[in-house]
Design an enzyme around this catalytic site. Structure first.
Site, PDB file in Angstrom:
ATOM      1  N   ASP A 185       0.875  -1.159   0.000  1.00  0.00           N
ATOM      2  CA  ASP A 185       0.000   0.000   0.000  1.00  0.00           C
ATOM      3  C   ASP A 185       0.923   1.223   0.000  1.00  0.00           C
ATOM      4  O   ASP A 185       2.092   1.123   0.376  1.00  0.00           O
ATOM      5  CB  ASP A 185      -0.885  -0.019   1.247  1.00  0.00           C
ATOM      6  CG  ASP A 185      -1.789   1.197   1.335  1.00  0.00           C
ATOM      7  OD1 ASP A 185      -2.391   1.571   0.318  1.00  0.00           O
ATOM      8  OD2 ASP A 185      -1.879   1.782   2.428  1.00  0.00           O
ATOM      9  N   ASP A 198       0.190   5.162   0.955  1.00  0.00           N
ATOM     10  CA  ASP A 198       0.082   6.075   2.097  1.00  0.00           C
ATOM     11  C   ASP A 198      -0.117   5.279   3.379  1.00  0.00           C
ATOM     12  O   ASP A 198      -1.080   4.527   3.515  1.00  0.00           O
ATOM     13  CB  ASP A 198      -1.065   7.061   1.876  1.00  0.00           C
ATOM     14  CG  ASP A 198      -0.880   7.865   0.605  1.00  0.00           C
ATOM     15  OD1 ASP A 198       0.242   8.320   0.345  1.00  0.00           O
ATOM     16  OD2 ASP A 198      -1.861   8.020  -0.147  1.00  0.00           O
TER      17      ASP A 198
END
Length: 185
Positions: free
Chosen positions: A8, A10
């Site tokens: 992922d 952020d």
């Protein structure tokens, strides 16, 4: 087929300031490059999978996103851990504007980005690892058949929402130590 480390963005690669789209907003999280290098050393491809509803909300453009990810890709390559691919979903079912306002199987917790990356690059999902900071990341991994899901969080409520079998670690640095086979910090 080869395994991948799905990351992922952020909250895993960089500090989540909310709708990060400029280089001056990026603060790489401690341990991210160690984690990426450990994956590469194990023959894993690096793939970013990120919801980017800021595009759909009109806060920044796809060109802004690609510019930032191009720069991030160079940083990963400089660190000895080049990215194979970046998958993103700009859609949001409620807050998207125009064509971006829709449900999409690519938006996590949907498995679409992971499935698309696997099909495009010949990735073995069952032998892969996903590292995310939200239960929706782990759920997307479970739905796609990713063999190992790691949730980096210190929030008990977020950890409780993760699907069974998800490894919960307190930080990206701890995830790097885990993948390297070292004692956790």
């Amino acid at each position: 087929m080869r395994p991948a480390l799905f990351l992922d963005r952020d909250g895993v690669i960089n500090l989540d300031h909310g709708y990060v789209y400029r280089i001056d907003q990026v603060e790489f999280l401690p341990g991210i490059f160690a984690l990426a290098r450990a994956a590469v050393a194990r023959g894993m491809a690096l793939v970013v999978v990120t919801n980017q509803s800021g595009i759909g909300r009109g806060l920044y453009t796809e060109a802004d996103f690609h510019r930032l990810m191009g720069w991030m890709g160079l940083e990963f390559a400089r660190q000895g851990a080049p990215l194979l691919a970046v998958e993103f979903c700009p859609d949001h079912p409620e807050h998207g504007r125009g064509a971006y306002r829709r449900d999409s199987p690519r938006r996590k917790p949907g498995p679409g980005m992971l499935l698309d990356a696997a099909a495009a690059h010949g990735l073995d999902l069952a032998a892969s690892v996903l590292v995310g900071d939200r239960a929706s990341d782990a759920l997307a991994g479970a739905r796609a058949g990713v063999g190992t899901r790691v949730l980096v969080t210190t929030e008990a409520a977020e950890a409780a929402l993760a699907p069974a079998g998800t490894l919960v670690l307190p930080s990206v640095l701890a995830a790097a130590a885990w993948l390297e086979g070292r004692p956790l910090p």
